[in-house]
Design a protein around this motif. Structure first.
Motif: not given
Ligand code: BYC
Length: 315
Positions: A205-207, A138-140, A36-38, A216-218
């Motif tokens: 934040s459910v996850n 952090m994800l590194c 899901r996250q990746i 997975i998250k630090r």
């Molecule tokens: N937008 O339990 P939570 C870039 C969702 S791109 C939409 O806290 P989690 C760039 C979340 O998915 C970099 N949805 O979730 C590119 C969850 O729903 P589901 C992007 C969001 O996963 C081009 C629900 O809300 N970075 O740099 O523990 C040009 C509850 O949230 C958002 C990443 O993707 C949001 N903002 O923590 C320029 C980083 N926030 O999935 C630049 C990787 C939350 O349960 N991801 N939701 O249905 C992460 O680190 C984590 O997934 C998050 C959320 C911190 C974003």
């Protein structure tokens, strides 16, 4: 081996900072959370090309155009490393892309805002890539090996992106009154959506609990958001600009900046598909996918042909 033993070996590895690799046993929920996250991260990189791609043909000079093209191209590369990392968990790229196109998978809320002026290219680089980079540093150190390794290179490229964004704004901030106003306006529009990138408050934040336990998250959403506010509140002074928050104030007791309340209604509205550009972004993505069908077919036909030729040589 009994499930409880497998789970213990798995958690012991995580606690000892040993990376989990694709062939290792892992709980199904760990696999699913990572997919899901990746995959959402990969989708964000790909959709994230659209707001900036909008300015390639209108960049103010050849140099700015070349820099912007290189940056957008980097984002495509990030998406591809991340899809590959997710594939090691047993999902297919077709499935992930199908989930995006049918609205089942999410992508970052931030890319549903429009890029109205050239200054937005600076604000996206400085604020959006700045927020992304804190999360990605952090994800590194995330526990799943292929994800952690993909992030190392991505972070190097993102730090260049952030600097080019800041430099773009720095030039505007020293320009004419009109350019200064454009710079301030872009900061005003991108500030709050950038804070939303870190996700809901920890209490919502459910996850997070499981993701922190499994490393997975630090860091939590609120910890990273605070780190971002502290960093940007200082950097904005170098631009001679301000952040659009009357409650932003240094708190010596906490050793952090205090800041105002995020509009969570707006955040969830955008996440649910009702932001200013959600429909436009998905339409553009679907169109690109359909128009790219012949490329995928040609690549498959070439791979088949190559396999048959090599088979003949061996025979
Ligand atoms: N937008 O339990 P939570 C870039 C969702 S791109 C939409 O806290 P989690 C760039 C979340 O998915 C970099 N949805 O979730 C590119 C969850 O729903 P589901 C992007 C969001 O996963 C081009 C629900 O809300 N970075 O740099 O523990 C040009 C509850 O949230 C958002 C990443 O993707 C949001 N903002 O923590 C320029 C980083 N926030 O999935 C630049 C990787 C939350 O349960 N991801 N939701 O249905 C992460 O680190 C984590 O997934 C998050 C959320 C911190 C974003």
């Amino acid at each position: 081996m009994p499930l409880a033993d497998l789970e213990k070996i798995f958690q012991d590895k995580i606690d000892a900072e040993v990376k989990i690799e694709p062939k290792d046993w892992m709980p199904e929920a760990y696999r699913k959370t990572n997919v899901r996250q990746i995959s959402q991260h990969a989708h964000s990189e790909i959709i994230g090309m659209l707001p900036e791609g909008n300015w390639i043909s209108r960049a103010p000079s050849l140099k700015r155009k070349a820099i912007l093209i290189a940056k957008v191209q980097d984002e495509a590369g990030h998406g591809l490393y991340l899809y590959s990392a997710a594939e090691t968990l047993g999902t297919s790229r077709e499935q992930m892309i199908d989930d995006l196109l049918t609205g089942k998978a999410k992508y970052s809320s931030i890319f549903n805002y429009p890029t109205l002026t050239w200054a937005d290219m600076g604000a996206v680089g400085w604020l959006v890539d700045g927020a992304a980079i804190l999360n990605q540093v952090m994800l590194c150190r995330t526990s799943y090996g292929p994800y952690a390794r993909a992030m190392v290179r991505i972070c190097k490229e993102e730090s260049f992106h952030q600097r080019q964004g800041f430099e773009t704004l720095l030039v505007l901030s020293k320009g004419t009154d009109e350019q200064k106003a454009m710079c301030q306006d872009a900061i005003n529009r991108w500030w709050w959506p950038s804070l939303m990138m870190f996700g809901p408050k920890d209490s919502e934040s459910v996850n997070s609990d499981m993701s922190i336990k499994w490393k997975i998250k630090r860091k939590t959403n609120d910890e990273l958001r605070q780190q971002f506010v502290d960093m940007i509140a200082e950097q904005v002074k170098l631009l001679g600009m301000t952040l659009p928050d009357p409650n932003l104030k240094w708190n010596a007791a906490r050793n952090h900046y205090d800041f105002g309340e995020i509009n969570w209604e707006e955040f969830w509205n955008v996440v649910k598909g009702n932001g200013p550009c959600n429909r436009k972004r998905m339409e553009a993505r679907r169109k690109a996918h359909e128009e790219g069908a012949w490329v995928r077919e040609a690549a498959m036909a070439y791979a088949e042909k190559k396999k048959t030729r090599e088979g003949r040589k061996v025979a």
